[in-house]
Design a protein around this motif. Structure first.
Motif, PDB file in Angstrom:
ATOM      1  N   VAL A  11      56.057  21.930  46.400  1.00  0.00           N
ATOM      2  CA  VAL A  11      54.611  21.750  46.323  1.00  0.00           C
ATOM      3  C   VAL A  11      54.164  22.017  44.886  1.00  0.00           C
ATOM      4  O   VAL A  11      54.597  22.981  44.256  1.00  0.00           O
ATOM      5  N   THR A  12      53.353  21.125  44.344  1.00  0.00           N
ATOM      6  CA  THR A  12      52.705  21.393  43.066  1.00  0.00           C
ATOM      7  C   THR A  12      51.360  22.049  43.383  1.00  0.00           C
ATOM      8  O   THR A  12      50.687  21.665  44.342  1.00  0.00           O
ATOM      9  N   MET A  13      50.974  23.048  42.583  1.00  0.00           N
ATOM     10  CA  MET A  13      49.735  23.773  42.870  1.00  0.00           C
ATOM     11  C   MET A  13      49.024  24.184  41.587  1.00  0.00           C
ATOM     12  O   MET A  13      49.669  24.475  40.568  1.00  0.00           O
ATOM     13  N   PHE A  14      47.711  24.186  41.670  1.00  0.00           N
ATOM     14  CA  PHE A  14      46.888  24.837  40.664  1.00  0.00           C
ATOM     15  C   PHE A  14      46.235  26.020  41.361  1.00  0.00           C
ATOM     16  O   PHE A  14      45.501  25.846  42.334  1.00  0.00           O
ATOM     17  N   ILE A  15      46.523  27.223  40.890  1.00  0.00           N
ATOM     18  CA  ILE A  15      46.008  28.447  41.510  1.00  0.00           C
ATOM     19  C   ILE A  15      45.111  29.150  40.490  1.00  0.00           C
ATOM     20  O   ILE A  15      45.533  29.404  39.352  1.00  0.00           O
ATOM     21  N   GLY A  16      43.879  29.453  40.882  1.00  0.00           N
ATOM     22  CA  GLY A  16      42.941  30.070  39.959  1.00  0.00           C
ATOM     23  C   GLY A  16      42.272  31.308  40.526  1.00  0.00           C
ATOM     24  O   GLY A  16      42.224  31.511  41.744  1.00  0.00           O
ATOM     25  N   LEU A  17      41.774  32.138  39.624  1.00  0.00           N
ATOM     26  CA  LEU A  17      41.036  33.348  39.996  1.00  0.00           C
ATOM     27  C   LEU A  17      39.896  33.517  38.998  1.00  0.00           C
ATOM     28  O   LEU A  17      40.127  33.640  37.788  1.00  0.00           O
ATOM     29  N   ILE A  18      38.645  33.487  39.505  1.00  0.00           N
ATOM     30  CA  ILE A  18      37.472  33.659  38.643  1.00  0.00           C
ATOM     31  C   ILE A  18      36.783  34.973  38.999  1.00  0.00           C
ATOM     32  O   ILE A  18      36.491  35.242  40.174  1.00  0.00           O
ATOM     33  N   ASN A  19      36.552  35.779  37.987  1.00  0.00           N
ATOM     34  CA  ASN A  19      35.754  36.988  38.157  1.00  0.00           C
ATOM     35  C   ASN A  19      34.291  36.567  38.015  1.00  0.00           C
ATOM     36  O   ASN A  19      33.833  36.202  36.930  1.00  0.00           O
ATOM     37  N   LEU A  20      33.563  36.600  39.113  1.00  0.00           N
ATOM     38  CA  LEU A  20      32.203  36.082  39.103  1.00  0.00           C
ATOM     39  C   LEU A  20      31.240  36.964  38.312  1.00  0.00           C
ATOM     40  O   LEU A  20      30.143  36.521  37.956  1.00  0.00           O
ATOM     41  N   THR A  70      32.125  38.440  35.291  1.00  0.00           N
ATOM     42  CA  THR A  70      32.364  38.211  33.865  1.00  0.00           C
ATOM     43  C   THR A  70      32.524  36.737  33.514  1.00  0.00           C
ATOM     44  O   THR A  70      32.466  36.368  32.333  1.00  0.00           O
ATOM     45  N   GLY A  71      32.793  35.879  34.516  1.00  0.00           N
ATOM     46  CA  GLY A  71      33.043  34.462  34.252  1.00  0.00           C
ATOM     47  C   GLY A  71      34.447  34.179  33.770  1.00  0.00           C
ATOM     48  O   GLY A  71      34.808  33.027  33.494  1.00  0.00           O
ATOM     49  N   HIS A  72      35.292  35.203  33.656  1.00  0.00           N
ATOM     50  CA  HIS A  72      36.665  35.042  33.158  1.00  0.00           C
ATOM     51  C   HIS A  72      37.544  34.402  34.236  1.00  0.00           C
ATOM     52  O   HIS A  72      37.489  34.791  35.403  1.00  0.00           O
ATOM     53  N   MET A  73      38.342  33.403  33.841  1.00  0.00           N
ATOM     54  CA  MET A  73      39.232  32.722  34.798  1.00  0.00           C
ATOM     55  C   MET A  73      40.691  32.898  34.395  1.00  0.00           C
ATOM     56  O   MET A  73      41.077  32.626  33.258  1.00  0.00           O
ATOM     57  N   GLU A  74      41.508  33.382  35.334  1.00  0.00           N
ATOM     58  CA  GLU A  74      42.968  33.418  35.205  1.00  0.00           C
ATOM     59  C   GLU A  74      43.513  32.281  36.076  1.00  0.00           C
ATOM     60  O   GLU A  74      43.018  32.037  37.173  1.00  0.00           O
ATOM     61  N   TYR A  75      44.533  31.591  35.574  1.00  0.00           N
ATOM     62  CA  TYR A  75      45.067  30.497  36.388  1.00  0.00           C
ATOM     63  C   TYR A  75      46.546  30.284  36.108  1.00  0.00           C
ATOM     64  O   TYR A  75      47.079  30.704  35.068  1.00  0.00           O
ATOM     65  N   CYS A  76      47.205  29.618  37.037  1.00  0.00           N
ATOM     66  CA  CYS A  76      48.618  29.229  36.899  1.00  0.00           C
ATOM     67  C   CYS A  76      48.756  27.807  37.422  1.00  0.00           C
ATOM     68  O   CYS A  76      48.360  27.515  38.557  1.00  0.00           O
ATOM     69  N   ASN A  77      49.284  26.948  36.590  1.00  0.00           N
ATOM     70  CA  ASN A  77      49.492  25.562  37.000  1.00  0.00           C
ATOM     71  C   ASN A  77      50.979  25.350  37.294  1.00  0.00           C
ATOM     72  O   ASN A  77      51.804  25.378  36.391  1.00  0.00           O
ATOM     73  N   ALA A  78      51.315  25.165  38.558  1.00  0.00           N
ATOM     74  CA  ALA A  78      52.717  25.006  38.980  1.00  0.00           C
ATOM     75  C   ALA A  78      53.042  23.527  39.161  1.00  0.00           C
ATOM     76  O   ALA A  78      53.071  23.005  40.279  1.00  0.00           O
ATOM     77  N   GLY A  79      53.246  22.840  38.034  1.00  0.00           N
ATOM     78  CA  GLY A  79      53.647  21.439  38.075  1.00  0.00           C
ATOM     79  C   GLY A  79      52.570  20.487  38.540  1.00  0.00           C
ATOM     80  O   GLY A  79      52.859  19.328  38.869  1.00  0.00           O
ATOM     81  N   HIS A  80      51.325  20.925  38.584  1.00  0.00           N
ATOM     82  CA  HIS A  80      50.243  20.109  39.128  1.00  0.00           C
ATOM     83  C   HIS A  80      49.556  19.305  38.025  1.00  0.00           C
ATOM     84  O   HIS A  80      49.714  19.585  36.829  1.00  0.00           O
ATOM     85  N   ASN A  81      48.783  18.276  38.446  1.00  0.00           N
ATOM     86  CA  ASN A  81      47.982  17.518  37.486  1.00  0.00           C
ATOM     87  C   ASN A  81      47.019  18.455  36.752  1.00  0.00           C
ATOM     88  O   ASN A  81      46.410  19.321  37.379  1.00  0.00           O
ATOM     89  N   PRO A  82      46.839  18.289  35.454  1.00  0.00           N
ATOM     90  CA  PRO A  82      45.875  19.144  34.745  1.00  0.00           C
ATOM     91  C   PRO A  82      44.454  18.857  35.218  1.00  0.00           C
ATOM     92  O   PRO A  82      44.031  17.697  35.257  1.00  0.00           O
ATOM     93  N   PRO A  83      43.693  19.886  35.593  1.00  0.00           N
ATOM     94  CA  PRO A  83      42.300  19.673  35.997  1.00  0.00           C
ATOM     95  C   PRO A  83      41.442  19.258  34.801  1.00  0.00           C
ATOM     96  O   PRO A  83      41.887  19.287  33.642  1.00  0.00           O
ATOM     97  N   LEU A  84      40.190  18.911  35.096  1.00  0.00           N
ATOM     98  CA  LEU A  84      39.243  18.594  34.038  1.00  0.00           C
ATOM     99  C   LEU A  84      38.203  19.706  33.964  1.00  0.00           C
ATOM    100  O   LEU A  84      37.643  20.105  34.991  1.00  0.00           O
ATOM    101  N   LEU A  85      37.959  20.189  32.765  1.00  0.00           N
ATOM    102  CA  LEU A  85      36.942  21.213  32.522  1.00  0.00           C
ATOM    103  C   LEU A  85      35.866  20.580  31.648  1.00  0.00           C
ATOM    104  O   LEU A  85      36.130  20.181  30.514  1.00  0.00           O
ATOM    105  N   ASP A  86      34.669  20.427  32.220  1.00  0.00           N
ATOM    106  CA  ASP A  86      33.567  19.728  31.547  1.00  0.00           C
ATOM    107  C   ASP A  86      34.000  18.339  31.074  1.00  0.00           C
ATOM    108  O   ASP A  86      33.716  17.914  29.944  1.00  0.00           O
ATOM    109  N   GLY A  87      34.723  17.622  31.912  1.00  0.00           N
ATOM    110  CA  GLY A  87      35.101  16.239  31.624  1.00  0.00           C
ATOM    111  C   GLY A  87      36.266  16.073  30.679  1.00  0.00           C
ATOM    112  O   GLY A  87      36.599  14.943  30.307  1.00  0.00           O
TER     113      GLY A  87
END
Length: 622
Positions: A488-497, A499-516
């Motif tokens: 399984v390819t996965m994008f796993i994220g964690l946002i601290n609501l 502070t707005g800080h985001m930790e993430y791990c991309n396990a072979g998944h398509n890169p997401p888009l951030l603000d396009g």
């Protein structure tokens, strides 16, 4: 290793029997012999137009002649060639036509070739259980009606079935039986030794592989040729056996069969430790397998198999009836001078005959009842799949939090009754965990794997661990005893609501888009393929005022009827606009993909998740 043998040599091996005269069929006229030689040469060289023209001439010249075996053999390999290289649905149709022609003309030779053709097509489609059934049935027909026919092609087909289920001792046993056939042709000898090479390689017998490779090379040198496409595959294995990875890649590039090429390159890159390339070719392999196992072709083959089964039963009845009738005629001739005894004997035999007919009719009724049961079972399976679809939907969240600081929405549309895509989120205090995943393959196996991944994600987020640790622990569990090679390819994220800080791990998944804009990140390896991997964690300092769009490749790789893909640029152009809320954004993208695909059949699940962060730090400071 999974099955990676080439199908062309198996086909050529049986076809060559018409040239070498393995059957007791009369010697072909020189003009017809020239046509068959020409057709099989074009087959081996993959000169498609010339092959179809030549094989059509062979069929026209032999259909209404005494050379029935040549006719059915030509038809058989036309169907196999069509299925393998041109059009799979049409290939199954041609195989079906052979069966109907043989049945109409009451030809046991034709039934043999129809059965062998079905076995070969099933094996090429990955339906190994049914392929084995067909090859074993073809062996019975050969022994009964064609005692002079070589059984080597059927044994080689069974080698492939055994290789697929990784029973390497059985592979060697069937290869031995093929080599013991008294009239085995050189091409089939080479193929049998190829299977010996594969079985020894997969058993880790490096020395045994080299010995088998040397014997195979000797046969090629003795009889000419390069061992066909199978030869290049075995050459790939030789380079792998000697750990010459660059040479192995060069040889893999020469493989014509897409599934073989993709699977071999994935394996080689895995050995080299290049996880990114290994993942790419793993996904290509899965895509090729899915394209082979189309629902239309499977349906046609199931119908074909059912008709063959009924025909076998009908033929048994006819033979038994004929045998009884012959017995009555012979008995009547012997006691013709004793009228009373004859009448008594006839009455007795007729009574037995009627009883036998009743028994046979009962057997036929049972066969038809089984057919009805099969139809009912099919309907039951479809009903159960619909229920499974509803269960799967319930596993994915459909209610999303309504908060001032974050707007999140996700949706998944499976391409089949059930799918392998997944998404999830968990809100623990002010920590927002989320994921989007894409399981390899489709259908029920992918859905079961998806359920396990979803359950594990929910369990692990309760521990409030980082995304990279979630990926690492999931990989440790899913890679154990993973004989099917699913991942399984996965994008796993964690946002601290707060502070707005985001930790993430991309396990072979398509890169997401951030603000396009596509995010640049470590791809890591997919989850479930290779044990003991440690996944990398990355971060975004602040998500305030930003839009994150995570999706599966069913979006950008969606195809219309012209085989054009929706593409990364089209997706990016849409997301560079303000599409509204997270739900409106997701639905707009979904609608755009649906309109682009139009009447084309969906090829993959469509999954997307949108997260919009609002700057609410002032409300927290109050």
């Amino acid at each position: 290793m999974k099955k990676e043998a080439c199908h062309l040599l198996l086909a050529l091996g049986l076809m060559m029997t018409s040239v070498t005269g393995i059957r007791a069929e009369e010697t072909l006229p020189s003009k017809l012999q020239h046509l068959t030689d020409e057709a099989y040469r074009y087959y081996s060289e993959r000169e498609t137009d010339k092959y179809f023209d030549a094989v059509s001439k062979v069929e026209s010249a032999t259909e209404f002649s005494k050379y029935k075996e040549t006719y059915y053999r030509a038809c058989s390999y036309e169907a196999i060639y069509m299925f393998e290289y041109v059009n799979r649905t049409r290939g199954v149709q041609l195989a079906h036509e052979i069966y109907h022609h043989a049945k109409h003309n009451n030809s046991n030779v034709g039934m043999y070739f129809a059965t062998f053709t079905l076995g070969t097509i099933r094996e090429q489609s990955g339906n190994m259980g049914l392929a084995e059934k067909s090859f074993l049935q073809a062996l019975k027909l050969k022994e009964k009606y064609l005692p002079e026919e070589s059984a080597a092609p059927c044994y080689l087909g069974l080698c492939e079935v055994a290789l697929h289920r990784m029973d390497y001792e059985e592979v060697k046993e069937y290869a031995r039986k093929a080599l013991e056939e008294p009239k085995i042709i050189p091409m089939n000898k080479i193929t049998a030794w190829s299977y010996k090479c594969l079985s020894r390689y997969n058993q880790g017998d490096s020395l045994g592989f080299e010995e088998a490779y040397e014997e195979r090379a000797r046969l090629i040198a003795e009889h000419g040729g390069q061992g066909g496409l199978f030869g290049e595959l075995i050459n790939v294995y030789q380079a792998k056996n000697r750990k010459q990875w660059q040479l192995a890649l060069q040889r893999a590039d020469k493989l014509i069969h897409a599934q073989n090429k993709c699977a071999q390159k994935a394996s080689i890159y895995e050995h080299m430790g290049d996880w990114k390339q290994a993942l790419f070719w793993q996904k290509r392999t899965r895509a090729v397998i899915d394209s082979i196992q189309s629902s239309e072709a499977r349906s046609q083959m199931n119908e074909f198999d059912t008709e063959l089964s009924i025909t076998y039963a009908e033929n048994e009845v006819k033979e038994q009836q004929l045998a009884k009738e012959n017995t009555i005629i012979v008995a009547g001739g012997i006691i013709a001078t004793v009228i009373i005894a004859f009448l008594s004997f006839f009455a007795y035999r007729r009574n037995l005959h009627l009883k036998h007919l009743a028994s046979v009719n009962s057997q036929l009724k049972e066969a038809y009842d089984q057919l009805e049961e099969t139809t009912a079972a099919k309907e039951r399976i479809e009903s159960e799949l619909r229920i499974a679809r509803e269960i799967q939907k319930c596993m994915l969240p459909h209610v999303f939090p309504k908060r001032q600081d974050v707007d999140i929405y996700a949706m998944m549309t499976p391409a089949r009754e059930v799918g392998g895509d997944l998404y999830g989120y968990a809100l623990i205090d002010d920590l927002l965990y989320f994921c989007v995943g894409d399981v390899s393959g489709k259908g029920v196996p992918a859905a079961l794997y998806m359920a396990e991944v979803t359950r594990m994600f929910r369990t692990l987020v309760d521990s409030k661990i980082m995304p990279d640790m979630i990926a690492t622990r999931m990989n440790h569990v899913l890679s154990e005893d993973n004989e099917q090679g699913m991942f399984v390819t996965m994008f796993i994220g964690l946002i601290n609501l707060k502070t707005g800080h985001m930790e993430y791990c991309n396990a072979g998944h398509n890169p997401p888009l951030l603000d396009g804009e596509y995010m640049k990140m470590e791809s890591n390896a997919p989850i479930g393929l290779w044990p003991e991997l440690k996944y990398e964690r990355e971060e975004v300092d602040s998500m305030y005022g930003k839009t994150l769009f995570v999706y599966t490749d069913g979006i950008n790789e969606a195809e219309n009827i012209h085989k054009e893909q929706f593409g990364d640029q089209r997706l990016q152009a849409l997301l560079q606009q303000d599409l509204g809320s997270a739900q409106q954004t997701s639905e707009t993208i979904h609608k755009a993909v649906e309109e682009f695909v139009g009447n084309a059949e969906p090829s993959d699940d469509l999954t997307k998740m949108c997260i919009k962060m609002r700057d609410s730090r002032r409300s927290y400071s109050k």
